[in-house]
Write an enzyme that holds these catalytic residues in place. Structure first.
Site, short mmCIF file in Angstrom:
data_model
loop_
_atom_site.label_atom_id
_atom_site.label_comp_id
_atom_site.label_asym_id
_atom_site.label_seq_id
_atom_site.Cartn_x
_atom_site.Cartn_y
_atom_site.Cartn_z
N TYR A 190 -1.89 -1.28 10.10
CA TYR A 190 -2.12 -1.53 8.67
C TYR A 190 -0.75 -0.94 7.86
O TYR A 190 -0.20 -1.83 7.05
CB TYR A 190 -3.30 -0.84 8.07
CG TYR A 190 -3.50 -0.91 6.84
CD1 TYR A 190 -4.16 -1.83 6.01
CD2 TYR A 190 -3.16 -0.07 5.78
CE1 TYR A 190 -4.19 -2.15 4.73
CE2 TYR A 190 -3.50 -0.03 4.44
CZ TYR A 190 -4.04 -1.03 3.91
OH TYR A 190 -4.21 -1.11 2.55
N SER B 30 0.98 -1.40 0.02
CA SER B 30 0.12 -0.07 -0.22
C SER B 30 1.01 1.23 -0.13
O SER B 30 2.18 0.99 0.48
CB SER B 30 -0.90 0.07 1.26
OG SER B 30 -1.61 1.18 1.52
#
Length: 313
Positions: free
Chosen positions: A206, A193
């Site tokens: 995350y 990401s």
């Protein structure tokens, strides 16, 4: 820092085993050399592919499976912990791409035995494995001081351990050679990401899990030196998927959907297919010299400092 362990010599790739082919000449100058050749619309022709995190109807995994099928894959294993849509995906793919063999598998991508089994199954059935797109992932909406150890480790298991296991077992399968695949090689792609590249793009747990995916792919690439097995991470920005559906739905309810993605220079969010096309490239032989990279596909979000529309600085 401990000394690096010695890595046993592994089988060498085609590029290291064969002299490059002579492309010939045109009016006394050499033609352009090519590793991949002209793949046309068959960029993963005859490849055997495994994709995890493929259940979501609007997810990156499903979009990638369609790109693989459209571009000539021989067989694709579509896998997810949640199998509520897998049968529907298989039916649709069968109607659109009847020559592609689609297999559905329900398992936790962080479970070692399951990942090992699907890699071995693909190798035993087809004699090879060419691509593993490790796409399974979850997110959270907590600040770090509200997260507990169990939640943090669940994030790491789903987002990071799953990629480690994919690399561990897919790389062994990709070393297998045979009549149709005389040299080892393959492509392992982990979904990271933009949050793994820059801070403030996602929750702490995350972001940590996605930064770890990037490091895994880079380190694995070096430990697979010379084998032709490439390891890369794709780093999406804000993409409309099942994971971000809450954000998009809330914006639509407020009438502020047009503000989504305004911090990147394209001034919009992305869709799953835009990531899938980058994944397709990384899976194909066209990316034969792309290895150990974290490829941001984020509308330019990670390219600079925060951007305020209408101001240069």
């Amino acid at each position: 820092m401990p000394a690096d362990p010695k890595v046993k010599q592994q089988a060498l790739s085609r590029e290291l085993s064969e002299p490059p082919k002579d492309p010939g000449t045109f009016e006394n100058i050499p033609r352009v050399r090519s590793i991949a050749g002209d793949l046309g619309d068959k960029r993963v022709k005859d490849k055997i592919i495994i994709v995890t995190g493929a259940n979501s109807p609007i997810g990156i995994g499903r979009a990638a499976v369609h790109q693989f099928a459209r571009n000539g894959a021989k067989a694709i294993y579509i896998c997810d912990f949640d199998d509520s849509n897998l049968a529907t995906h298989k039916k649709e793919l069968g109607e659109l791409y009847p020559r592609v063999e689609i297999h559905t598998r329900q398992f936790d991508a962080g479970d070692e035995e399951s990942v090992k089994n699907v890699c071995e199954e693909a190798t035993q059935k087809y004699g090879r494995l060419d691509v593993f797109f490790a796409n399974a992932g979850i997110s959270s909406r907590r600040v770090f001081w509200e997260e507990d150890t169990e939640g943090f480790m669940k994030m790491m298991r789903t987002n990071t351990l799953s990629v480690f296991l994919a690399a561990k077992y897919a790389s062994r399968a990709m070393l297998k050679t045979g009549a149709e695949k005389p040299y080892p090689g393959g492509s392992i792609i982990g979904t990271a990401s933009v949050a793994g590249l820059r801070s403030n793009a996602g929750p702490t747990d995350y972001s940590a899990s996605k930064a770890a995916v990037i490091s895994l792919m880079q380190t694995c690439a070096y430990q697979l030196t010379g084998t032709g097995v490439r390891c890369n991470a794709v780093c999406p920005g804000l993409i409309e998927t099942g994971m971000t559906k809450v954000t998009y739905d809330a914006a639509r309810a407020r009438g502020s959907e047009g503000k989504i993605g305004q911090l990147n220079p394209l001034r919009r969010g992305g869709i799953a297919d835009e990531i899938a096309r980058a994944v397709l490239f990384l899976a194909s032989d066209e990316a034969s010299y792309v290895n150990g990279q974290a490829w941001a596909v984020d509308g330019g979000l990670s390219a600079g400092l925060p951007f305020v529309p209408g101001k240069l600085a």
